[in-house]
Enzyme design. Structure first.
Site, PDB file in Angstrom:
ATOM      1  N   HIS A   1       0.832  -1.214   0.000  1.00 50.83           N
ATOM      2  CA  HIS A   1       0.000   0.000   0.000  1.00 50.83           C
ATOM      3  C   HIS A   1       0.862   1.258   0.000  1.00 50.83           C
ATOM      4  O   HIS A   1       2.083   1.217   0.182  1.00 50.83           O
ATOM      5  CB  HIS A   1      -0.947   0.001   1.209  1.00 50.83           C
TER       6      HIS A   1
ATOM      7  N   CYS B   1       3.130  -4.923   6.720  1.00 48.46           N
ATOM      8  CA  CYS B   1       2.766  -4.684   5.324  1.00 48.46           C
ATOM      9  C   CYS B   1       3.930  -4.069   4.556  1.00 48.46           C
ATOM     10  O   CYS B   1       4.938  -3.669   5.123  1.00 48.46           O
ATOM     11  CB  CYS B   1       1.549  -3.765   5.244  1.00 48.46           C
TER      12      CYS B   1
END
Length: 304
Positions: A195, A211
């Site tokens: 992301h 992440c």
């Protein structure tokens, strides 16, 4: 003395001018005629008044820690005008199938091997911090979301409470306060995402909860150009080696990806493959020992 591969001066000057004159995105390398694993060229940036590492990392689209490792003697916040800064834009391709997305955690880079163009796109990424390591996995690109809503997990809520004495909001809509930025790509059906970010600092560092973080410009390109179902491989290769067709023997060493409770923390392991590659020549080991102690993430040619 370690021999860092350098390009021709004219090409270096021209490339530096082009890089500084416009915002950068991924480095793209043509692989149609490459039989070697060496790609890119190192760039030497001459600092001017006001330069600092975070700004240079964004200008050249490289990782912050990569700049620190490549320039261990420089102050990342106070660069004297005229100081030469090595921009680590040269690398060896990871030793994995050149398919889809490959994320090599120790070097904090994401490679995308284009299936139609014989090209590889290279991006800096942020990964999980110590204790929240990004997992090694073979997976695929799953759900893709533009302007995602961020909903902290129970584990994230508890960690934030323990560290700050308060809980996070149950959800954060898209906008400047959303830590996912403008785009998010789920790895298959897992909780892990590739992301964007609402903070420029942290790309090219171990700073996330597991992440993969990217600059907004980079994740936008990946979002728009990498189809759902593309293979994703997350690997741990701190040492990359290559015998090139011109006879050069090249090695690239990064800080190992370890956690605080590991006995071998921050130490490069002398695997059998590494020992075989370096061989028995004293000159090779004399070159390599300083880099094993303090990896710089630069491509080095072993010479006699």
């Amino acid at each position: 003395m370690n021999k860092i591969l350098r390009p021709l001066s004219f090409s270096l000057t021209l490339l530096t001018i082009l890089l500084i004159s416009q915002p950068l995105m991924a480095k793209v390398y043509d692989m149609s005629n490459i039989k070697n694993r060496l790609i890119g060229e190192p760039i030497i940036h001459t600092a001017v008044e006001g330069d600092y590492f975070q700004q240079l990392a964004e200008d050249y689209n490289v990782g912050f820690l990569a700049l620190l490792a490549a320039n261990p003697k420089l102050d990342p916040f106070l660069l004297k005008p005229g100081t030469e800064v090595i921009i680590p834009n040269q690398m060896l391709l990871p030793y994995v199938p050149q398919v889809g997305i490959v994320i090599n955690l120790p070097e904090l880079r994401l490679y995308y091997f284009s299936p139609d163009e014989n090209k590889v796109h290279v991006f800096p990424v942020g990964i999980g911090r110590e204790g929240l390591t990004t997992p090694l996995t073979n997976t695929v690109v799953g759900q893709k979301r533009k302007n995602p809503t961020w909903r902290p997990t129970k584990e994230a809520q508890q960690r934030h409470f323990e560290e700050h004495g308060e809980y996070l909001p149950k959800e954060v809509p898209s906008g400047p306060d959303n830590p996912f930025g403008k785009y998010a790509i789920r790895l298959d059906t897992s909780e892990y995402l590739i992301h964007g970010s609402n903070k420029r600092f942290g790309i090219g560092m171990r700073a996330s909860s597991g992440c993969i973080r990217m600059y907004d410009e980079d994740i936008e390109w990946v979002f728009n150009n990498v189809p759902k179902g593309t293979k994703v491989r997350i690997i741990n290769q701190p040492v990359k080696m290559s015998y090139e067709k011109d006879g050069k023997q090249l090695i690239e060493i990064h800080q190992p990806l370890t956690d605080e409770n590991e006995v071998t923390k921050d130490k490069v392991i002398l695997t059998r493959a590494l020992q075989r590659f370096v061989g028995t020549k004293r000159e090779h080991w004399q070159q390599l020992i300083p880099v094993l102690d303090k990896p710089q993430g630069l491509v080095i040619e072993l010479t006699e």
